[in-house]
Write a protein that holds these residues in place. Sequence first.
Motif, PDB file in Angstrom:
ATOM      1  N   CYS A 212       0.591 -12.816  16.749  1.00  0.00           N
ATOM      2  CA  CYS A 212       1.404 -11.715  16.207  1.00  0.00           C
ATOM      3  C   CYS A 212       2.873 -12.109  16.121  1.00  0.00           C
ATOM      4  N   ARG A 213       3.361 -12.827  17.113  1.00  0.00           N
ATOM      5  CA  ARG A 213       4.766 -13.260  17.059  1.00  0.00           C
ATOM      6  C   ARG A 213       4.982 -14.191  15.871  1.00  0.00           C
ATOM      7  N   TRP A 214       4.005 -15.047  15.569  1.00  0.00           N
ATOM      8  CA  TRP A 214       4.095 -15.904  14.383  1.00  0.00           C
ATOM      9  C   TRP A 214       4.126 -15.035  13.121  1.00  0.00           C
ATOM     10  N   LEU A 215       3.249 -14.031  13.071  1.00  0.00           N
ATOM     11  CA  LEU A 215       3.199 -13.149  11.902  1.00  0.00           C
ATOM     12  C   LEU A 215       4.490 -12.355  11.733  1.00  0.00           C
ATOM     13  N   ILE A 216       5.095 -11.937  12.830  1.00  0.00           N
ATOM     14  CA  ILE A 216       6.371 -11.220  12.755  1.00  0.00           C
ATOM     15  C   ILE A 216       7.450 -12.125  12.182  1.00  0.00           C
ATOM     16  N   ALA A 217       7.490 -13.372  12.635  1.00  0.00           N
ATOM     17  CA  ALA A 217       8.474 -14.326  12.104  1.00  0.00           C
ATOM     18  C   ALA A 217       8.220 -14.587  10.622  1.00  0.00           C
ATOM     19  N   TYR A 218       6.961 -14.748  10.247  1.00  0.00           N
ATOM     20  CA  TYR A 218       6.605 -14.965   8.842  1.00  0.00           C
ATOM     21  C   TYR A 218       7.043 -13.765   8.000  1.00  0.00           C
ATOM     22  N   GLU A 219       6.742 -12.580   8.478  1.00  0.00           N
ATOM     23  CA  GLU A 219       7.097 -11.349   7.774  1.00  0.00           C
ATOM     24  C   GLU A 219       8.613 -11.211   7.648  1.00  0.00           C
ATOM     25  N   SER A 220       9.338 -11.512   8.707  1.00  0.00           N
ATOM     26  CA  SER A 220      10.806 -11.435   8.675  1.00  0.00           C
ATOM     27  C   SER A 220      11.378 -12.386   7.636  1.00  0.00           C
ATOM     28  N   ASP A 221      10.844 -13.610   7.599  1.00  0.00           N
ATOM     29  CA  ASP A 221      11.291 -14.585   6.594  1.00  0.00           C
ATOM     30  C   ASP A 221      11.006 -14.092   5.181  1.00  0.00           C
ATOM     31  N   ALA A 222       9.809 -13.545   4.976  1.00  0.00           N
ATOM     32  CA  ALA A 222       9.441 -13.043   3.645  1.00  0.00           C
ATOM     33  C   ALA A 222      10.342 -11.885   3.232  1.00  0.00           C
ATOM     34  N   LEU A 223      10.599 -10.975   4.151  1.00  0.00           N
ATOM     35  CA  LEU A 223      11.468  -9.832   3.834  1.00  0.00           C
ATOM     36  C   LEU A 223      12.895 -10.294   3.551  1.00  0.00           C
ATOM     37  N   ALA A 224      13.352 -11.299   4.281  1.00  0.00           N
ATOM     38  CA  ALA A 224      14.715 -11.814   4.070  1.00  0.00           C
ATOM     39  C   ALA A 224      14.850 -12.468   2.704  1.00  0.00           C
TER      40      ALA A 224
END
Length: 147
Positions: A115-127
């Motif tokens: 989940c922490r990996w997915l949160i980082a991935y999601e944050s990068d995508a949103l940015a």
Amino acid sequence: MTLRISLKKGEPVIVNGAVLRAQSRTDLVVENTATILRGREVMKPEEAVTPARALYFACMMAYIDEAEIDRHKQAVLERLETLMVALESHEAKAVCIRFAQKIAVGQFYAALVDCRWLIAYESDALARFAPADQAQDASAIETVSAT
């Protein structure tokens, strides 16, 4: 298997559902099986504002609240479905599949790592999309101002 945990002064830790707080810098050694989350791994409900964060929160609750495990597992499955629909990346979907496999066998703490990996991935995508949205907003403001 022993687990060594270092806590900073004032840092909370959840052990088997009980919230403990270190009064000073503390090193703990856990010598048997226990459900443990350090303060920096705990997410508050109001922080679960994106699909990946909502998945983390549901998984975290399944991990620390055994009394309501069935309800939390259902929330995990619902959040996972929402996230999988939104993802296009094969790598991110593979992480979701690993996550689901860990949930299926009750490895909630290990699933939190995914989940922490997915949160980082999601944050990068949103940015990546945020600057374009802001530029469009600025362009729209300039157009309205010019008329």
